[in-house]
Design a protein around this motif. Structure first.
Motif: not given
Length: 392
Positions: A48-49, A52-55, A361-365, A374-376
């Motif tokens: 998901d990154q 540019n390296g951010s999320w 998909d392995g995430s949590w939200w 999703q990333p946070y």
């Protein structure tokens, strides 16, 4: 008192916080199951990154979106989300499998490097979006935690560690600039939009920032004492006798409003109690921490009913979805303040809740927030699950 009656007492006697609660019996996840959930979460973060390296990004909007003046609000959201991503990957790095067939750790190192490059470039630019929206305080707070971890990540490289220290001190200066006139921090100012924010501080923002400041203090980068004292005093004014907390200081004359009652405070109490304890509130005993850990598990429905609802505070007790994984992460922070040999039952409870809510998909939200949720959410849970495993 029987085990069942002792458990009921945790719920029925909210002011009886001087007795050690009896944690409920649960089907405990195994360490292997927790490590596998971490691995899947890490794989999601890598996929998901942003290039540019951010999320995170301001895309995936819906019919009702959180107020977010552009571009500053989204710069703040991305800075906070990226900082959490860095922290989650670093904390769980040693939990990942390392075999001849797996290059996962190598990919995580590359991911951290790219995220660090983005953060070091963009963080000095972080400001409030306008006079009304101060989401940047989240970015300042969570970036301090990321920078503390990057300081350790670069152990032995004094030049890089100096860069991290300088940036941490810059975040101190920004937090001083944007603290409320009454101490502490909020993320809206709908009063006067003056140079120094005039809105009341918000309990869980204070708690989150104070936890971050203590992490910096532990590596010898101490925040301004006056700023800490003012934030602690504000949070103390929002503390209720049962160690739940007001939503914000301006609600002091509505202490029994739904959001200020224990069910509405369930996602905040963990954070605020941990913050008060690390900054010296001796009233936050081990038993208080344990009681609130039990309440979080036994009363989890108050938070879970609000999870994934698209409208903030529409659930019972005015709970918003975005309190869910935030609250469980800070429950882990509080749990880590207990003696190590007493954490086991609470580690099992937190791990059980987190594993049951992992997406395919392995995430949590927990709340649809543009494309940051999703990333946070995944980063919060990675940090939580790391605390659910033995330290060695």
């Amino acid at each position: 008192m029987s085990s069942a009656n002792a458990q009921e007492a945790v719920l029925e006697r909210p002011f009886e916080l001087d007795e050690t609660p009896v944690p409920p019996k649960i089907d405990e996840p195994t360490p292997a199951e927790i490590r596998e959930a971490i691995r899947r979460g890490v794989e999601f973060m890598l996929a998901d990154q942003n290039p540019n390296g951010s999320w995170g990004s301001p895309t995936r909007t819906k019919g009702l979106n959180i107020y977010a003046p552009v571009p500053g609000a989204h710069h703040a959201f991305r800075a906070a989300t990226t900082s959490l991503g860095i922290s989650g990957l670093i904390d769980t790095f040693d939990r990942l499998p390392e075999t001849e067939q797996s290059d996962l750790k190598s990919r995580v190192r590359d991911s951290i490097q790219r995220a660090e490059t983005w953060l070091l470039r963009e963080l000095p630019k972080l400001r409030r979006a306008d006079g009304t929206a101060l989401y940047n305080v989240w970015g300042h707070g969570y970036s301090i935690q990321a920078l503390v971890r990057l300081h350790g990540w670069h152990e032995g490289d004094l030049d890089q560690q100096t860069v991290m220290v300088d940036l941490i001190q810059d975040q101190f200066e920004k937090l001083q600039r944007y603290e409320s006139v009454d101490g502490g921090w909020g993320y809206y100012d709908f009063r006067y939009q003056s140079d120094q924010p005039t809105s009341s501080s918000t309990s869980f923002v204070n708690g989150a920032v104070l936890v971050a400041l203590k992490e910096a203090d532990k590596i010898g980068v101490s925040p301004p004492q006056r700023m800490v004292d003012r934030a602690v005093a504000s949070l103390g004014r929002q503390q209720k006798p049962d160690f739940s907390y007001l939503y914000s200081e301006d609600l002091q004359y509505q202490p029994m409003r739904e959001i200020n009652r224990p069910g509405g405070s369930l996602g905040r109490s963990q954070c605020c109690n941990a913050a008060m304890r690390v900054w010296g509130d001796t009233k936050i005993t081990d038993d208080v921490v344990k009681v609130w850990l039990c309440r979080l598990y036994l009363r989890n429905g108050w938070l879970d009913i609000g999870r994934k609802r698209p409208i903030p505070h529409e659930a019972w007790m005015q709970v918003a979805g975005y309190f869910y994984f935030f609250g469980h992460y800070y429950a882990a922070v509080g749990m880590d303040l207990l003696p190590e040999d007493e954490r086991g039952p609470y580690q099992a409870m937190l791990a059980k809740l987190m594993l049951d809510r992992q997406e395919t998909d392995g995430s949590w939200w927990d709340y649809p927030l543009y494309d940051y949720h999703q990333p946070y959410g995944t980063a919060f849970v990675l940090l939580t699950l790391d605390s659910c495993l033995p330290t060695s």
